[in-house]
Design an enzyme around this catalytic site. Structure first.
Site, PDB file in Angstrom:
ATOM      1  N   ASP A 155       0.840  -1.195   0.000  1.00 18.78           N
ATOM      2  CA  ASP A 155       0.000   0.000   0.000  1.00 18.78           C
ATOM      3  C   ASP A 155       0.884   1.258   0.000  1.00 18.78           C
ATOM      4  OD1 ASP A 155      -2.290   1.862   0.840  1.00 18.78           O
ATOM      5  OD2 ASP A 155      -3.278  -0.090   0.944  1.00 18.78           O
ATOM      6  N   HIS A 185      -3.593   5.888   3.861  1.00 20.37           N
ATOM      7  CA  HIS A 185      -4.374   4.739   3.423  1.00 20.37           C
ATOM      8  C   HIS A 185      -3.800   3.419   3.932  1.00 20.37           C
ATOM      9  CE1 HIS A 185      -5.952   1.786   0.428  1.00 20.37           C
ATOM     10  NE2 HIS A 185      -7.032   2.545   0.489  1.00 20.37           N
ATOM     11  N   SER A 351     -11.233  -1.171  -0.083  1.00 25.86           N
ATOM     12  CA  SER A 351      -9.963  -1.197   0.642  1.00 25.86           C
ATOM     13  C   SER A 351     -10.176  -1.471   2.115  1.00 25.86           C
ATOM     14  CB  SER A 351      -9.247   0.154   0.511  1.00 25.86           C
ATOM     15  OG  SER A 351      -8.472   0.206  -0.640  1.00 25.86           O
TER      16      SER A 351
END
Length: 474
Positions: A155, A185, A351
């Protein structure tokens, strides 16, 4: 008249086995509790009251705790000292005399202060309430909670200083020389997969593989390089001699189309024994149209995850189709954030659904058979999932509260308001063919951050402060 004595004699003989002399010693109260079963295979099994009488007891005596008397077994539980136990040991019509022992309810543990997603994956019951609060519970049967399992987050990196990781998170590799998560994120994904309080596998090792930049985008060549690193570290860990159950790679990202090299790298990782969980994508379209989602479902060996809301309806942004294995919570998910050791934030997207299943896989690695076989693990994850009754999709479950033999969770209410964050999510970068960078662009699959950095994240941290104080994360 000559027949009467014979009949009386016969009756006495028939009743002899049911008559016992009074106990030699009167019952003395006290002693440990024991369970006694009458031998039902004895030619003439005695009644419970007969056995109790032999011990100078009766069903009203305070030392007699339970009497069992059904069509299949008879007996009792009583506190008895050695003189009673010795007597029972000499009785041929008694089959079992054993100490009573403590038992527990299947070893289930319940953890408070959890986000709604953790309750959703650990119960078959309806979950209701404020999806931005931390007043839900997380149920699990194995206190190991992923201990010994390795989670690789491919990520934007991980802010390892967040208290939610308790020193278990470590950055291993970055495509650009900067180990910092400047986007948030990756940190959010890692918190759901393995963070304490907010995460599923709260004792797992968490490793950051930074393949996306500060805007949540990147190149497929960097993602492939990241997978290359995961396989190398996985092989090292297997031969390290340290406690190691297995590896699971979590990929909350997507390209704008099929990427052959990425697909091949994922399949190679799985062949090497690395369990792989990937996001379905947020276009509200067929998940088979993009990588890495196309590697799951009926199409490949990875586990592809779509998103549902608290009402257990598929989120309107979630991709779907035969490449999706199952769905998990992906709307208004609270998890760790960047900018400070106690920062959290709320995001929506597939996600956010993906790390719920990543955590379940790490949790299930306590079973060595599952840990050693990614395909068997995929089958187990689908088997323990709950049938939602909507479009035939499955809802992820950690196996604790799945309704055995039924597994049906049906809800008939749907709201659109919960998807507000996801509708305005950052679009995935447009497709570009091979260039001097060596591949197509890819992007993270998370939804909108829920506000500017320091906005919602700051407000959410005020809620978080009350939680961390109560559990001592400081």
């Amino acid at each position: 008249m000559h027949y009467v004595p014979q009949i009386l004699t016969s009756l006495c003989i028939l009743s002899w086995h049911q008559v016992h002399a009074a106990p030699v010693k009167a019952h003395s109260s006290g002693g440990a509790e024991h369970i006694v079963f009458i031998n039902k295979d004895h030619p003439i099994p005695p009644r419970v009251e007969d056995v109790l009488e032999r011990l100078a007891l009766n069903d009203k005596h305070p030392d007699v705790r339970r009497v069992f008397n059904n069509s299949q077994f008879q007996g009792f539980a009583a506190s008895m000292q050695s003189h009673c136990l010795d007597s029972l040991g000499k009785m041929a019509d008694i089959s079992i005399v054993e100490p009573a022992t403590t038992v527990a309810s299947a070893g289930m543990n319940v953890r408070p202060n959890a986000p709604w997603g953790l309750q959703r994956i650990s119960t078959s019951s309806t979950v209701r309430g404020n999806d931005k609060s931390l007043d839900y519970t997380y149920s699990f049967s194995n206190q190991q909670l992923g201990g010994g399992a390795d989670i690789y987050i491919v990520d934007t990196g991980i802010y390892t200083a967040n208290n939610i990781f308790g020193g278990r998170a470590k950055m291993l590799w970055t495509f650009d020389g900067d180990m910092t998560d400047n986007d948030g994120h990756g940190t959010h994904v890692a918190g759901t997969a393995g963070g304490s309080i907010l995460g599923v596998a709260s004792n797992a090792n968490i490793f950051g593989i930074k393949a996306l930049d500060s805007d949540g985008g990147g190149w497929s060549s960097d993602v492939v390089a990241g997978i290359d690193q995961v396989i190398k570290y996985h092989d090292q860990r297997k031969s390290s001699g340290q406690p190691f159950l297995g590896s699971v790679m979590s990929m909350s990202l997507a390209s704008t189309g099929e990427v052959g090299a990425m697909n091949s790298a994922i399949q190679a990782a799985i062949a090497a024994g690395v369990h792989t969980v990937v996001a379905a994508g947020n276009e509200g379209d067929d998940a088979c149209d993009a990588s890495p989602a196309s590697n799951g479902g009926l199409n490949g060996p990875a586990i592809t995850v779509g998103a549902v809301d608290m009402d257990t309806h598929r989120a309107d942004f979630s991709n779907y189709g035969q490449c999706v294995d199952l769905y998990a919570p992906g709307v208004s998910i609270i998890s760790s954030w960047i900018g400070g050791p106690n920062m959290i934030n709320t995001l929506s997207g597939t996600s956010m659904a993906t790390p719920h299943v990543t955590g379940i896989v790490a949790y299930a690695m306590a079973n060595k058979t599952l840990a050693a076989d990614p395909q068997l693990m995929k089958e187990w994850v689908r088997m323990t999932a709950l049938y939602m009754g909507e479009d035939g999709v499955l809802l992820a479950n950690n196996g604790v509260q799945a309704d055995e033999g039924q597994g049906l969770v049906g809800f008939d209410r749907m709201t659109a308001a919960a998807f507000e964050d996801a509708r305005d999510e950052r679009p995935v970068r447009s497709k570009k063919k091979w260039s001097k960078k060596g591949g197509r662009k890819v992007g993270r699959k998370g939804g909108r951050k829920g506000g500017k950095k320091g906005g919602v994240a700051k407000r959410m941290s005020e809620v978080w402060d009350s939680v961390v104080e109560s559990v001592g994360l400081y």
